[in-house]
Motif scaffolding. Structure first.
Motif, PDB file in Angstrom:
ATOM      1  N   GLY A   1     -16.240  48.569  95.767  1.00  0.00           N
ATOM      2  CA  GLY A   1     -15.734  48.290  94.430  1.00  0.00           C
ATOM      3  C   GLY A   1     -16.782  48.513  93.369  1.00  0.00           C
ATOM      4  O   GLY A   1     -17.929  48.853  93.655  1.00  0.00           O
ATOM      5  N   VAL A   2     -16.379  48.335  92.121  1.00  0.00           N
ATOM      6  CA  VAL A   2     -17.269  48.526  90.976  1.00  0.00           C
ATOM      7  C   VAL A   2     -17.012  47.408  89.979  1.00  0.00           C
ATOM      8  O   VAL A   2     -16.097  46.605  90.132  1.00  0.00           O
ATOM      9  CB  VAL A   2     -17.034  49.896  90.296  1.00  0.00           C
ATOM     10  CG1 VAL A   2     -17.405  51.029  91.221  1.00  0.00           C
ATOM     11  CG2 VAL A   2     -15.575  50.034  89.847  1.00  0.00           C
ATOM     12  N   ASP A   3     -17.833  47.361  88.932  1.00  0.00           N
ATOM     13  CA  ASP A   3     -17.619  46.503  87.781  1.00  0.00           C
ATOM     14  C   ASP A   3     -17.461  45.029  88.156  1.00  0.00           C
ATOM     15  O   ASP A   3     -16.438  44.409  87.851  1.00  0.00           O
ATOM     16  CB  ASP A   3     -16.365  46.974  87.028  1.00  0.00           C
ATOM     17  CG  ASP A   3     -16.336  46.446  85.598  1.00  0.00           C
ATOM     18  OD1 ASP A   3     -15.260  46.490  84.994  1.00  0.00           O
ATOM     19  OD2 ASP A   3     -17.370  45.972  85.097  1.00  0.00           O
ATOM     20  N   PRO A   4     -18.451  44.434  88.799  1.00  0.00           N
ATOM     21  CA  PRO A   4     -18.298  43.028  89.204  1.00  0.00           C
ATOM     22  C   PRO A   4     -18.155  42.065  88.040  1.00  0.00           C
ATOM     23  O   PRO A   4     -17.595  40.987  88.190  1.00  0.00           O
ATOM     24  CB  PRO A   4     -19.588  42.760  89.987  1.00  0.00           C
ATOM     25  CG  PRO A   4     -20.570  43.778  89.488  1.00  0.00           C
ATOM     26  CD  PRO A   4     -19.741  44.991  89.168  1.00  0.00           C
TER      27      PRO A   4
ATOM     28  N   LEU B   1      -4.341  42.564  88.121  1.00  0.00           N
ATOM     29  CA  LEU B   1      -4.338  43.391  89.329  1.00  0.00           C
ATOM     30  C   LEU B   1      -5.350  44.521  89.212  1.00  0.00           C
ATOM     31  O   LEU B   1      -6.043  44.841  90.184  1.00  0.00           O
ATOM     32  CB  LEU B   1      -2.930  43.945  89.556  1.00  0.00           C
ATOM     33  CG  LEU B   1      -2.736  44.768  90.828  1.00  0.00           C
ATOM     34  CD1 LEU B   1      -3.050  43.944  92.073  1.00  0.00           C
ATOM     35  CD2 LEU B   1      -1.314  45.323  90.897  1.00  0.00           C
ATOM     36  N   ARG B   2      -5.458  45.134  88.023  1.00  0.00           N
ATOM     37  CA  ARG B   2      -6.462  46.186  87.846  1.00  0.00           C
ATOM     38  C   ARG B   2      -7.868  45.636  88.103  1.00  0.00           C
ATOM     39  O   ARG B   2      -8.681  46.265  88.783  1.00  0.00           O
ATOM     40  CB  ARG B   2      -6.399  46.747  86.421  1.00  0.00           C
ATOM     41  CG  ARG B   2      -7.471  47.819  86.154  1.00  0.00           C
ATOM     42  CD  ARG B   2      -7.594  48.122  84.688  1.00  0.00           C
ATOM     43  NE  ARG B   2      -8.130  47.006  83.936  1.00  0.00           N
ATOM     44  CZ  ARG B   2      -7.753  46.689  82.703  1.00  0.00           C
ATOM     45  NH1 ARG B   2      -6.813  47.381  82.089  1.00  0.00           N
ATOM     46  NH2 ARG B   2      -8.308  45.664  82.087  1.00  0.00           N
ATOM     47  N   ARG B   3      -8.163  44.472  87.559  1.00  0.00           N
ATOM     48  CA  ARG B   3      -9.502  43.905  87.742  1.00  0.00           C
ATOM     49  C   ARG B   3      -9.749  43.559  89.210  1.00  0.00           C
ATOM     50  O   ARG B   3     -10.858  43.735  89.715  1.00  0.00           O
ATOM     51  CB  ARG B   3      -9.657  42.672  86.863  1.00  0.00           C
ATOM     52  CG  ARG B   3      -9.668  43.000  85.380  1.00  0.00           C
ATOM     53  CD  ARG B   3     -10.026  41.795  84.528  1.00  0.00           C
ATOM     54  NE  ARG B   3     -10.060  42.126  83.108  1.00  0.00           N
ATOM     55  CZ  ARG B   3     -10.463  41.298  82.161  1.00  0.00           C
ATOM     56  NH1 ARG B   3     -10.855  40.068  82.480  1.00  0.00           N
ATOM     57  NH2 ARG B   3     -10.476  41.662  80.900  1.00  0.00           N
ATOM     58  N   LEU B   4      -8.713  43.077  89.876  1.00  0.00           N
ATOM     59  CA  LEU B   4      -8.866  42.790  91.307  1.00  0.00           C
ATOM     60  C   LEU B   4      -9.146  44.061  92.087  1.00  0.00           C
ATOM     61  O   LEU B   4     -10.101  44.120  92.877  1.00  0.00           O
ATOM     62  CB  LEU B   4      -7.585  42.133  91.838  1.00  0.00           C
ATOM     63  CG  LEU B   4      -7.531  41.995  93.370  1.00  0.00           C
ATOM     64  CD1 LEU B   4      -8.391  40.834  93.832  1.00  0.00           C
ATOM     65  CD2 LEU B   4      -6.097  41.858  93.861  1.00  0.00           C
ATOM     66  N   LEU B   5      -8.339  45.084  91.896  1.00  0.00           N
ATOM     67  CA  LEU B   5      -8.465  46.308  92.677  1.00  0.00           C
ATOM     68  C   LEU B   5      -9.759  47.054  92.383  1.00  0.00           C
ATOM     69  O   LEU B   5     -10.227  47.843  93.207  1.00  0.00           O
ATOM     70  CB  LEU B   5      -7.272  47.227  92.403  1.00  0.00           C
ATOM     71  CG  LEU B   5      -5.900  46.697  92.818  1.00  0.00           C
ATOM     72  CD1 LEU B   5      -4.806  47.668  92.392  1.00  0.00           C
ATOM     73  CD2 LEU B   5      -5.843  46.456  94.322  1.00  0.00           C
ATOM     74  N   THR B   6     -10.342  46.808  91.214  1.00  0.00           N
ATOM     75  CA  THR B   6     -11.559  47.512  90.821  1.00  0.00           C
ATOM     76  C   THR B   6     -12.823  46.798  91.271  1.00  0.00           C
ATOM     77  O   THR B   6     -13.819  47.433  91.598  1.00  0.00           O
ATOM     78  CB  THR B   6     -11.583  47.686  89.294  1.00  0.00           C
ATOM     79  OG1 THR B   6     -10.383  48.323  88.868  1.00  0.00           O
ATOM     80  CG2 THR B   6     -12.760  48.528  88.856  1.00  0.00           C
TER      81      THR B   6
END
Length: 601
Positions: free
Chosen positions: A125-128, A166-171
């Motif tokens: 993933g990215v962007d913690p 959901l976007r933040r989770l998947l990213t």
């Protein structure tokens, strides 16, 4: 705030097809994923499930620390320290089609990363900083089950706030669940992001896996991510291995384009000749136009008059080549491709703004990003476009010298929005910060719209300034009751019946209050919301919440909102989603979903 389904069909998504001039050699198949085109294609070929994949079959997971007990390397006095590990080139292979050596310029020479630089598939993933939960969001859930949920979710989905979460989770960095390959799980995440319109984040997840660990499924999604972002260069490090693994014609064209872009004209010409065997018409011309920007200078003219449909290949290559796609070709595309256009920095601002408010209603753009985009429109050379008119009115909403002047500008923006619900809600998102700058006054001057606008962008703190001015039973009162993060108030059936704006909004209000624990279930039942009814989906989301799996809760929330029309979302679904989000510690998101439901039905 701080904060009925198609199969994935990835094996067919990268097959390049056209209505008449097809890229497939035999029967043309659509390059579009399910939900972008009809009918849906078949599911992708999954890679074998292993503990950790390698370029061909499998290998042990990569570690980034020295073996336990290994002695340190001692430096000999008078000698330089041992060199750090460096990439080691392998032998240069030959192209299986042309027989020519494949040069390093377009990614075919393999360099082994130092062990310390390799990324594990156990956490991808990215962007913690933008995540919504910890990396163990899926807990002990079976990875194959989570993959199936994501693969079968039609997107975009109804809720802006569920989409954002959901976007933040998947990213964010996520621990790979059990029983799945980490690269395949990344592919499922990225492909769901692409279907949601999140082209940039989809590409980021694809690129968060080392190329040595790519699986057939990830190669397929990587092609779609490159096209969605108009980034042909993203294909180039992958093309050599991709043509060995995949029989998709897109990669044949990709080799030719990448050879030219990497200044390998000796390879580019025969590779483009090979590509002409699998592509014709505008699809080949677009590839030649992209290649013409590299070593093989070609003057290619694209005529859109004979093109009847737009697919992801045409979108991606036209965007990369700076080719203006006629607006009419977007009429029959999925919403996702329209959102891809909004996120394409290669395009002029007024073109990006065409679908920008729809993208904001979906959560693809934030209020700040949307305002910035209209700022670019205002600063650009293009004038007399609809986007310019909106930019001018928005500037007035921020800068008018009087309160009435600001309100008049805001009302004009709300009134001029497209009559469809998503467009109207996107306009509320656009005006959120301007609405927050309006001084608090009596509730008789349109505070309902002001509050709906603020809360659409998560500005609950600004909305709460109006708490003592809104009339009981008004829309603004209901929104504050749902969005207030500090409230311990309890409500009764009489409070719900007092909110009589519409029967649909009243039920959503009761569902939201019940999900937030601010009204008991009996009162919700008496208000027409059956919170006790069960089905397979309600049992799954309630169990995931009870067992503390926020990742699964968010994916199941999307499953429960597989429609772009809020009239298709039931109050019962809102209750279970809001309740589950609150139980797993995502209370802020729960409040925003509850308020959004009341605003949008």
């Amino acid at each position: 705030m701080a904060i009925s389904r198609a199969k994935l069909g990835v094996s067919a998504v990268a097959l390049l097809a056209i209505g008449g001039a097809a890229i497939a050699q035999q029967k043309p198949e659509s390059i579009l994923p399910p939900g972008f085109d009809q009918p849906p294609a078949t599911a992708p070929r999954p890679a074998p499930t292993r503990a950790a994949p390698a370029p061909a079959q499998s290998a042990a997971p990569v570690t980034t620390t020295a073996p336990v007990g290994a002695p340190p390397i001692a430096a000999v006095p008078g000698t330089p320290p041992p060199p750090a590990a460096s990439p080691t080139p392998t032998a240069v292979p030959t192209d299986p089609v042309t027989g020519l050596p494949i040069g390093p310029a377009f990614g075919s020479v393999h360099y082994a990363l130092p062990e310390s630089s390799q990324r594990s598939l156990d956490l991808v993933g990215v962007d913690p900083a933008d995540g919504v939960t910890n990396p163990a969001a899926f807990g002990k859930a079976d990875g194959q089950y989570i993959e199936a949920l994501m693969r079968n979710t039609q997107a975009p989905i109804a809720s802006r706030w569920v989409s954002i979460a959901l976007r933040r989770l998947l990213t964010q960095p996520l621990a790979t669940p059990r029983n799945v390959n980490g690269a395949d799980f990344a592919a499922e995440r990225a492909f769901l992001l692409l279907r949601m319109g999140e082209s940039v984040m989809g590409r980021a997840i694809v690129q968060s896996v080392d190329p040595d660990n790519y699986t057939p499924k990830l190669y397929q999604v990587a092609m779609q991510a490159a096209l969605a972002t108009g980034d042909v260069g993203a294909m180039c490090p992958l093309v050599t291995n991709a043509v060995k693994i995949s029989d998709e014609p897109a990669w044949v064209l990709g080799r030719a384009m990448c050879a030219s872009l990497s200044s390998s004209p000796g390879q580019a010409k025969p590779l483009m000749q090979q590509a002409s065997r699998v592509a014709t018409g505008v699809d080949l011309l677009l590839a030649q136009k992209v290649a013409g920007k590299g070593a093989n200078k070609m003057d290619v003219t694209i005529e859109w008059s004979s093109v009847s449909n737009l697919n992801s290949w045409r979108f991606g290559l036209a965007t990369a080549a700076g080719e203006d796609i006629p607006d009419t070709l977007f009429d029959n595309t999925g919403l996702q491709m329209k959102y891809w256009q909004v996120l394409s920095p290669q395009l002029v601002a007024y073109k990006r703004a065409h679908y920008a408010e729809l993208a904001a209603a979906q959560g693809v753009l934030s209020n700040a990003a949307l305002v910035d985009l209209y700022g670019l429109v205002d600063a650009g050379d293009d004038t007399n476009t609809p986007a310019n008119a909106i930019a001018n009115d928005l500037a007035t909403a921020y800068t008018a010298s009087s309160r009435d002047g600001r309100l008049d500008a805001l009302r004009g923006l709300w009134k001029s929005a497209d009559a469809t619900e998503p467009a109207h809600y996107g306009r509320l998102v656009l005006t959120a910060r301007a609405a927050a700058r309006v001084p608090v006054a009596a509730a008789t001057d349109g505070s309902d719209d002001l509050l709906a606008s603020m809360i659409s962008a998560g500005m609950d703190g600004s909305a709460l300034r109006w708490r003592n001015t809104v009339a009981r039973g008004s829309l603004g009162w209901a929104l504050i009751a749902l969005a207030d993060p500090t409230s311990n108030a309890r409500y009764a059936a009489g409070d719900v019946s007092a909110f009589s704006v519409s029967a649909e909004k009243q039920k959503m209000f009761a569902a939201g209050l019940a999900g937030l624990g601010r009204i008991d279930n009996a009162a919700a039942q008496s208000s027409g919301v059956d919170v006790t009814a069960e089905n397979s989906w309600t049992r799954k989301i309630d169990r995931a919440a009870a067992e503390g799996r926020p990742g699964e809760v968010l994916v199941l929330s999307a499953v429960g909102m597989q429609t772009t029309d809020w009239r298709g979302v039931s109050p019962q679904a809102v209750f279970h989603i809001v309740n589950a989000l609150r139980v797993v510690g995502l209370g802020g998101w729960a409040r925003m979903v509850a308020a959004e439901a009341v605003t949008r039905v």
